[in-house]
Write an enzyme that holds these catalytic residues in place. Structure first.
Site, PDB file in Angstrom:
ATOM      1  N   ASP A 164      70.404  59.508 -12.823  1.00  0.00           N
ATOM      2  CA  ASP A 164      70.886  60.045 -14.007  1.00  0.00           C
ATOM      3  C   ASP A 164      71.080  58.959 -15.216  1.00  0.00           C
ATOM      4  O   ASP A 164      71.128  57.853 -14.772  1.00  0.00           O
ATOM      5  CB  ASP A 164      72.213  60.725 -13.890  1.00  0.00           C
ATOM      6  CG  ASP A 164      72.910  61.349 -15.028  1.00  0.00           C
ATOM      7  OD1 ASP A 164      72.016  61.969 -15.958  1.00  0.00           O
ATOM      8  OD2 ASP A 164      74.048  61.259 -15.317  1.00  0.00           O
ATOM      9  N   SER A 165      71.186  59.556 -16.359  1.00  0.00           N
ATOM     10  CA  SER A 165      71.524  58.253 -17.473  1.00  0.00           C
ATOM     11  C   SER A 165      72.626  57.646 -17.167  1.00  0.00           C
ATOM     12  O   SER A 165      73.277  56.924 -18.073  1.00  0.00           O
ATOM     13  CB  SER A 165      71.588  59.169 -18.891  1.00  0.00           C
ATOM     14  OG  SER A 165      72.652  59.991 -18.858  1.00  0.00           O
ATOM     15  N   CYS A 206      69.707  65.152 -14.116  1.00  0.00           N
ATOM     16  CA  CYS A 206      70.093  65.006 -15.551  1.00  0.00           C
ATOM     17  C   CYS A 206      69.129  66.044 -16.287  1.00  0.00           C
ATOM     18  O   CYS A 206      67.956  66.065 -15.938  1.00  0.00           O
ATOM     19  CB  CYS A 206      69.512  63.456 -15.847  1.00  0.00           C
ATOM     20  SG  CYS A 206      69.603  63.281 -17.725  1.00  0.00           S
ATOM     21  N   GLU A 246      81.279  58.159 -20.223  1.00  0.00           N
ATOM     22  CA  GLU A 246      80.747  56.885 -19.828  1.00  0.00           C
ATOM     23  C   GLU A 246      81.823  55.903 -20.059  1.00  0.00           C
ATOM     24  O   GLU A 246      81.732  54.713 -19.349  1.00  0.00           O
ATOM     25  CB  GLU A 246      79.578  56.555 -20.592  1.00  0.00           C
ATOM     26  CG  GLU A 246      78.343  57.514 -20.001  1.00  0.00           C
ATOM     27  CD  GLU A 246      77.753  56.930 -18.600  1.00  0.00           C
ATOM     28  OE1 GLU A 246      78.030  55.814 -18.310  1.00  0.00           O
ATOM     29  OE2 GLU A 246      77.623  57.844 -17.800  1.00  0.00           O
ATOM     30  N   CYS A 298      74.720  69.873 -18.788  1.00  0.00           N
ATOM     31  CA  CYS A 298      74.530  68.373 -18.727  1.00  0.00           C
ATOM     32  C   CYS A 298      75.294  68.120 -17.313  1.00  0.00           C
ATOM     33  O   CYS A 298      76.301  68.622 -17.177  1.00  0.00           O
ATOM     34  CB  CYS A 298      75.027  67.802 -20.158  1.00  0.00           C
ATOM     35  SG  CYS A 298      75.450  66.070 -19.860  1.00  0.00           S
ATOM     36  N   HIS A 322      77.107  65.694 -16.754  1.00  0.00           N
ATOM     37  CA  HIS A 322      78.422  64.963 -17.088  1.00  0.00           C
ATOM     38  C   HIS A 322      79.386  66.025 -16.997  1.00  0.00           C
ATOM     39  O   HIS A 322      80.650  65.730 -16.917  1.00  0.00           O
ATOM     40  CB  HIS A 322      78.311  64.087 -18.278  1.00  0.00           C
ATOM     41  CG  HIS A 322      77.643  62.624 -18.224  1.00  0.00           C
ATOM     42  ND1 HIS A 322      76.168  62.586 -17.996  1.00  0.00           N
ATOM     43  CD2 HIS A 322      78.006  61.529 -18.166  1.00  0.00           C
ATOM     44  CE1 HIS A 322      75.850  61.346 -17.980  1.00  0.00           C
ATOM     45  NE2 HIS A 322      76.853  60.463 -17.972  1.00  0.00           N
TER      46      HIS A 322
HETATM   47  N1  DGL Z   1      73.763  63.606 -17.687  1.00  0.00           N
HETATM   48  C1  DGL Z   1      72.727  63.974 -18.581  1.00  0.00           C
HETATM   49  C2  DGL Z   1      72.192  65.621 -18.698  1.00  0.00           C
HETATM   50  O1  DGL Z   1      72.326  66.112 -17.643  1.00  0.00           O
HETATM   51  C3  DGL Z   1      73.463  63.236 -19.690  1.00  0.00           C
HETATM   52  C4  DGL Z   1      72.276  63.023 -20.939  1.00  0.00           C
HETATM   53  C5  DGL Z   1      72.650  61.992 -21.860  1.00  0.00           C
HETATM   54  O2  DGL Z   1      72.745  60.631 -21.257  1.00  0.00           O
HETATM   55  O3  DGL Z   1      72.951  62.144 -22.961  1.00  0.00           O
HETATM   56  O4  DGL Z   1      71.545  65.875 -19.695  1.00  0.00           O
END
Ligand code: DGL
Length: 259
Positions: free
Chosen positions: A10-11, A73, A151, A183, A185
């Site tokens: 993931d990011s 993600c 984050e 998302c 997150h």
């Molecule tokens: N967890 C990522 C998603 O599902 C977050 C994306 C981001 O880093 O902006 O889209």
């Protein structure tokens, strides 16, 4: 091969909401998780930048002999999964905003989707939305600023509450009865969202569906881990390890690594 780990990326720390579902459903699987927090948020990056980051994460996981990769993600999935599937031989599982169940079940014919700019502007999202949400009003809301707050560990801050208020108000005013979390997150915000939304608005998060899909693809490829050896679940972050540990309640083995 079946003992090889599942790779998840993931990011940042959001995809741990998926990791937890996968680990609960598949406790015998070895897992490597990459939190690319150094490059978060992906949501405001261009399609080609998101693709390059997805390739970098995938290649790192493949070097660790991962047998299957979960793109945990929505932004990376909607912008890169078709390329990844074409380019590498392992199976890929992705995650997309779950419009279908919301569109099928809405009584008010109005649903809200909270996701990143990168997800909402992707071709794949538009295809899915056009396919499943015919005749349904879909209110798309970019969750600008939410991922950076998570984050940095500011999950339950006043700033987060104020942001969510701005994003939810127009949806509530238009009478949504489903809110789709687009998302990975955002599941960490469910307690706050539940408090802020009217009681009859249901929240849809696809974490469990992704875990079930992972199980089914492992089974159909004959690579479910049946070994009785102790399982290893290892997380790497190139960002803040304290925030990662705190979101996981110090439950897993984590390390800082600049991948
Ligand atoms: N967890 C990522 C998603 O599902 C977050 C994306 C981001 O880093 O902006 O889209």
């Amino acid at each position: 091969m079946s003992k090889n780990p599942i790779g998840i990326f993931d990011s940042g720390i959001g995809g741990t909401s998926i990791l937890k579902e996968i680990h609960t459903l598949l406790p015998k699987e070895n897992i490597i998780y990459l939190a690319d927090s150094k490059n978060a948020p992906y949501g405001n990056k261009s399609e080609s930048e998101i693709l390059q980051l997805s390739i970098k994460n995938t290649e790192y996981l493949l070097k660790q002999n991962c047998k299957l990769i979960v793109v945990a993600c929505n932004t990376a999935t909607t912008n890169s999964i078709s390329y990844l599937r074409k380019s590498y031989s392992v199976p890929f599982i992705g995650i997309e905003p779950a419009i279908k169940p919301a569109a099928l079940n809405t009584a008010t014919k109005t649903v809200g989707i909270l996701a990143t700019k990168g997800t909402l502007s992707s071709q794949l999202f538009h295809q899915t939305s056009n396919l499943h949400a015919h005749g349904i009003k879909v209110i798309e809301q970019v969750g600008e600023g939410i991922v950076p707050l998570i984050e940095t560990g500011n999950l339950e801050s006043e700033e987060m509450k104020a942001l969510l208020q701005t994003y939810l108000e127009p949806m509530i005013a238009q009478n949504i009865d489903y809110l789709v979390l687009g998302c990975t997150h955002y599941p960490y915000l469910i307690p706050m969202l539940t408090e802020m939304l009217p009681k009859d608005v249901k929240i849809i998060d696809s974490g469990l569906a992704v875990a079930k899909q992972t199980k089914s693809i492992l089974a159909s490829n004959g690579i479910l881990n049946t070994s009785t050896n102790k399982t290893s679940v290892k997380l790497y972050t190139n960002g803040n390890i304290e925030v990662l540990n705190s979101i996981l309640n110090h439950q897993f083995d984590t390390s800082y690594f600049d991948f």
